[in-house]
Design a protein around this motif. Structure first.
Motif, short mmCIF file in Angstrom:
data_model
loop_
_atom_site.label_atom_id
_atom_site.label_comp_id
_atom_site.label_asym_id
_atom_site.label_seq_id
_atom_site.Cartn_x
_atom_site.Cartn_y
_atom_site.Cartn_z
N LYS A 171 41.47 31.34 -15.23
CA LYS A 171 42.22 32.54 -14.89
C LYS A 171 41.40 33.76 -15.31
O LYS A 171 40.69 33.73 -16.32
CB LYS A 171 43.57 32.57 -15.59
CG LYS A 171 44.66 31.81 -14.85
CD LYS A 171 46.03 32.28 -15.28
CE LYS A 171 47.11 31.80 -14.34
NZ LYS A 171 48.44 32.36 -14.68
N ARG A 202 44.03 32.93 -10.82
CA ARG A 202 43.11 31.82 -11.11
C ARG A 202 42.05 31.76 -10.01
O ARG A 202 42.32 32.01 -8.85
CB ARG A 202 43.83 30.48 -11.22
CG ARG A 202 42.91 29.35 -11.68
CD ARG A 202 43.67 28.04 -11.95
NE ARG A 202 44.56 28.12 -13.09
CZ ARG A 202 44.20 28.01 -14.35
NH1 ARG A 202 42.90 27.86 -14.66
NH2 ARG A 202 45.09 28.08 -15.32
N LEU A 211 36.88 20.94 -3.64
CA LEU A 211 37.77 21.91 -4.29
C LEU A 211 37.43 21.97 -5.78
O LEU A 211 37.37 20.94 -6.46
CB LEU A 211 39.23 21.51 -4.11
CG LEU A 211 40.26 22.40 -4.82
CD1 LEU A 211 40.23 23.82 -4.24
CD2 LEU A 211 41.66 21.81 -4.70
N ARG A 212 37.25 23.17 -6.27
CA ARG A 212 36.94 23.38 -7.69
C ARG A 212 37.94 24.37 -8.26
O ARG A 212 38.12 25.47 -7.72
CB ARG A 212 35.52 23.89 -7.85
CG ARG A 212 34.98 23.78 -9.25
CD ARG A 212 33.46 23.99 -9.30
NE ARG A 212 32.95 23.75 -10.65
CZ ARG A 212 32.58 22.57 -11.11
NH1 ARG A 212 32.66 21.52 -10.32
NH2 ARG A 212 32.12 22.43 -12.34
N VAL A 213 38.62 23.97 -9.32
CA VAL A 213 39.62 24.81 -9.97
C VAL A 213 38.97 25.52 -11.14
O VAL A 213 38.42 24.88 -12.05
CB VAL A 213 40.82 23.98 -10.45
CG1 VAL A 213 41.86 24.88 -11.12
CG2 VAL A 213 41.45 23.20 -9.30
N GLY A 259 36.14 21.22 -11.97
CA GLY A 259 36.80 22.37 -12.55
C GLY A 259 35.86 23.13 -13.47
O GLY A 259 34.80 22.63 -13.86
N TRP A 270 48.88 27.23 -6.42
CA TRP A 270 47.71 28.11 -6.39
C TRP A 270 48.11 29.33 -7.21
O TRP A 270 48.86 30.19 -6.74
CB TRP A 270 47.37 28.49 -4.95
CG TRP A 270 47.01 27.33 -4.06
CD1 TRP A 270 47.88 26.54 -3.35
CD2 TRP A 270 45.70 26.85 -3.78
NE1 TRP A 270 47.19 25.59 -2.64
CE2 TRP A 270 45.84 25.76 -2.88
CE3 TRP A 270 44.41 27.24 -4.18
CZ2 TRP A 270 44.75 25.05 -2.38
CZ3 TRP A 270 43.32 26.53 -3.68
CH2 TRP A 270 43.49 25.45 -2.80
N TYR A 292 39.56 29.84 -7.55
CA TYR A 292 39.39 28.56 -6.86
C TYR A 292 38.18 28.67 -5.94
O TYR A 292 37.94 29.71 -5.34
CB TYR A 292 40.63 28.22 -6.02
CG TYR A 292 41.90 28.11 -6.80
CD1 TYR A 292 42.30 26.90 -7.35
CD2 TYR A 292 42.71 29.23 -7.00
CE1 TYR A 292 43.47 26.80 -8.09
CE2 TYR A 292 43.88 29.14 -7.73
CZ TYR A 292 44.26 27.93 -8.28
OH TYR A 292 45.42 27.83 -9.00
N GLY A 316 40.30 25.16 -16.02
CA GLY A 316 40.61 24.56 -14.74
C GLY A 316 40.49 23.05 -14.78
O GLY A 316 41.15 22.33 -14.03
N ARG A 346 43.57 20.28 -13.66
CA ARG A 346 43.45 19.08 -12.83
C ARG A 346 43.99 17.85 -13.57
O ARG A 346 44.68 17.01 -12.97
CB ARG A 346 41.98 18.87 -12.43
CG ARG A 346 41.45 19.90 -11.45
CD ARG A 346 40.03 19.57 -11.00
NE ARG A 346 39.97 18.34 -10.23
CZ ARG A 346 39.54 18.27 -8.96
NH1 ARG A 346 39.14 19.36 -8.32
NH2 ARG A 346 39.51 17.10 -8.33
#
Length: 324
Positions: free
Chosen positions: A153, A219, A148-150, A180, A215, A221, A184, A188
């Motif tokens: 925006k 943004r 998972l990579r954040v 991230g 979520w 993801y 992002g 985290r």
């Protein structure tokens, strides 16, 4: 006698809903993503399968993804880039498999024990009912997605079918890494999310931690779900413990008996909001009999030949009623 895997080709489709008419054919192992737009999100989906044998004809059999040190043992990957159109609770978004029809009569002996072991050893967040009329097995996306990579925006760019949201042009043929991008990274840190993928998955097994995460609307993801257990070439659907279904289970012994058109030879993945039922995207893997494809292609070729021979078209002469 059960069908042999060589009698089938794999077809992968993806779309914004369960309705197959909203889906398009995914170019497996291709360099481009399949775009998906719905009221819930704007997304790009990539599917990679090692030693792929399927549609469309001429597809690449592998991807640079499987040469990456992190994926040399993996058999397939479903990865995505996602922009939610509204904020969703981290406890609500789930990823997994579901069916429109019962599969209990196709589960192999010992399935219950195997599933309990997998739930304990592989994915403790997995939950569902495989014996229901419409069976399902979902896990919280936050703890089920392998990577998972954040991201940052982004701003809306007007209106349109995609809600005005535009996904940045990411290229990650060899896979994405946990972490991230831009602010992002700060998201985290603020939520106390561990840097490592395994640690993040364990962290979000706690429902309270999931509720603290959102979520966010707008943004970006990126996620990747993969494993080494599902070999499509052998049609051995062993996925997160959800299926231990060989070709004889995945496809009925008598294809002519499919009067109810149940897609018993299909495996469906879905990302959805479990609280509202809103679907973000759906990816369907279907084993299609080669004989069926050959028949369809022959019929299309025949229809095309008939069209070529019809070189003279009748002249249409409107009558008075046609002019009203």
């Amino acid at each position: 006698m059960a069908p042999h895997p060589d009698e089938f080709l794999l077809r992968v489709t993806a779309g914004p809903s369960y309705d197959p008419s909203t889906h398009e054919l995914v170019i497996v192992n291709g360099p481009t993503s399949t775009p998906i737009s719905s009221a819930q999100c704007t997304a790009n989906v990539n599917v990679r399968i090692q030693n792929y044998r399927g549609l469309p004809h001429g597809s690449a059999t592998t991807s640079p993804y499987f040469s990456s040190p992190h994926h040399t043992h993996d058999q397939y990957s479903v990865s995505f880039t996602l922009i939610p159109h509204s904020t969703v609770s981290g406890n609500a978004l789930v990823f997994g498999n579901d069916f429109d029809h019962p599969v209990r009569d196709r589960l192999p002996p010992g399935f219950s024990s195997a599933f309990k072991f997998v739930k304990w050893a592989v994915d403790p967040g997995l939950d569902g009912d495989v014996y229901a009329e419409k069976p399902y097995l979902y896990g919280p996306a936050l703890s089920s997605i392998n990577v998972l990579r954040v991201g940052e925006k982004v701003s809306r760019e007007g209106e349109g079918p995609d809600g005005g949201w535009k996904i940045p042009g990411y290229v990650h043929e060899d896979g994405i890494e946990e972490g991230g991008d831009g602010n992002g990274v700060e998201v985290r840190k603020e939520k106390g999310i561990p840097d490592g993928a395994a640690e993040r998955k364990k962290f979000f097994l706690d429902g309270e931690k999931r509720k603290e995460f959102e979520w966010e609307e707008g943004r970006v993801y990126r996620g990747d779900f993969f494993n080494p257990y599902l070999d499509f070439n052998r049609a051995l659907l062993i996925e997160k413990g959800t299926q231990a279904i060989g070709a004889d289970y995945a496809y009925t012994r008598d294809h002519g008996a499919l009067a109810d058109s149940r897609p018993s030879h299909a495996l469906r993945y879905v990302l959805k909001n479990k609280e509202t039922g809103d679907v973000f995207f759906v990816v369907v893997f279907t084993l299609v009999p080669k004989a069926e494809l050959e028949k369809e292609e022959a019929e299309k070729a025949k229809a095309g030949s008939a069209g070529d021979r019809a070189t003279v078209s009748p002249v249409f002469e409107p009558n008075d009623d046609d002019l009203d």
